[in-house]
Design an enzyme around this catalytic site. Structure first.
Site, PDB file in Angstrom:
ATOM      1  NE  ARG A  63      -3.496  -2.637   0.121  1.00 55.23           N
ATOM      2  CZ  ARG A  63      -3.135  -3.778  -0.455  1.00 55.23           C
ATOM      3  NH1 ARG A  63      -2.015  -3.828  -1.173  1.00 55.23           N
ATOM      4  NH2 ARG A  63      -3.874  -4.852  -0.355  1.00 55.23           N
ATOM      5  CB  SER A 105      -9.322  -2.449   4.051  1.00 56.19           C
ATOM      6  OG  SER A 105      -9.806  -3.635   3.477  1.00 56.19           O
ATOM      7  CD  GLU A 152      -5.561  -0.002   2.868  1.00 59.10           C
ATOM      8  OE1 GLU A 152      -6.253  -0.179   1.852  1.00 59.10           O
ATOM      9  OE2 GLU A 152      -5.105  -0.941   3.550  1.00 59.10           O
TER      10      GLU A 152
END
Length: 307
Positions: free
Chosen positions: A179, A230, A300
């Site tokens: 990520r 998420s 995130e």
């Protein structure tokens, strides 16, 4: 901030401009106050021109795709939101099998195009609620796949210095990790185009895999509610959703924001949630997991604007 000069520049480049644009309407969370100005940009060259004007006028700016990984504050964003709107450019295939597309196209659209041309390798991305640009920027992934596995080159508008002319870079220069990419820190830039190397495959088998992964998403993820996907990154050695569920936080709510009862890794906008609701919920979850498991959960989702 000299917004008038910016809007004049954007108009000259064929951009569409909306003043006091509600960010709740531009993000998948359906949360967020107004941006001073929302500029829909029709081409990579227009991106470079508008970015240059923002920097010359010292106007803060935010680059937006589908708005699927953002929480915008209730007071909105002071500055300009730049939305890439050249997704109507049809992806192309080169003679050597490279698939090129504009950054504004959705991952689902790209996956369907690849499938229709008998190309495999992107099935993991089917149903990820974002654009190609955002996916490259954060090296998005799911079900064992990630953009780093198929990305070959990326064309970007550099944000540092005076020259914002689009440049093309090989994927191995992006330091793609979990990520993360160098575009987030060491080489800040806006993705305007990406190219992928895929493999020939059977269209029926590709379709079956895409349907299988979408069924898993629908079964396990709260797609019926607005969210940003998420919410927390996967901590080393753990899964965020499992830690949150084991802590008894499934269904925990602050105002209209709730830890999903279907998947504890998701925070949903269940009932007209505010950014303040989501932020308070996030901090509570972080506190509980820190105290119980000694694990620091890192969002995130990006927090943008004034809270």
């Amino acid at each position: 901030m000299e917004l008038t000069t910016l809007m004049d520049c954007a108009t000259q480049w064929g951009c569409r401009i909306t003043e006091q644009a509600p960010m709740a309407a531009a993000t998948s969370f359906h949360i967020g106050g107004p941006a001073d100005v929302l500029i829909d940009i029709p081409s990579p060259d227009a991106v470079a021109a508008v970015v240059s004007c923002c920097q010359q006028q010292r106007i803060p700016f935010l680059v937006l795709g589908n708005g699927s990984n953002l929480l915008v504050g209730d007071k909105g964003f002071r500055g300009a939101v730049l939305r890439l709107k050249f997704a109507d450019r049809v992806p192309t295939l080169t003679e050597d099998g490279i698939l090129r597309c504009a950054a504004g196209i959705s991952l689902t659209q790209l996956c369907v195009f690849a499938r229709d041309h008998g190309l495999t390798g992107l099935e993991f991305a089917y149903g990820i609620p974002g654009t190609v640009g955002g996916a490259v920027y954060m090296n998005a992934g799911a079900y064992g796949g990630e953009m780093a596995q198929v990305l070959t080159t990326v064309t970007v508008v550099p944000l540092e210095g005076d020259d914002h002319t689009p440049v093309t870079l090989p994927a191995d220069k992006l330091a793609l990790g979990y990520r993360h990419s160098a575009l987030m820190d060491r080489f800040p830039a806006i993705v305007v185009e990406a190219a992928f190397r895929l493999q020939p495959g059977d269209a029926d088998a590709i379709t079956a895999r895409m349907k299988e992964l979408m069924a898993k998403r629908q079964e396990k993820q709260p797609l019926e509610y607005p969210s940003a996907g998420s919410f927390f990154k996967r901590p080393e050695g753990h899964f965020a959703g499992a830690l949150i569920e084991q802590a008894g936080l499934k269904g925990y709510a602050v105002g209209g924001a709730q830890v999903s009862e279907k998947h504890a890794g998701f925070v949903i906008n269940r009932n007209h949630a505010t950014a303040a609701d989501v932020l308070a919920l996030c901090r509570h979850v972080q506190h509980i997991i820190r105290e119980k498991d000694g694990v620091e959960l890192e969002p995130e989702v990006r927090f943008i604007g004034e809270f």
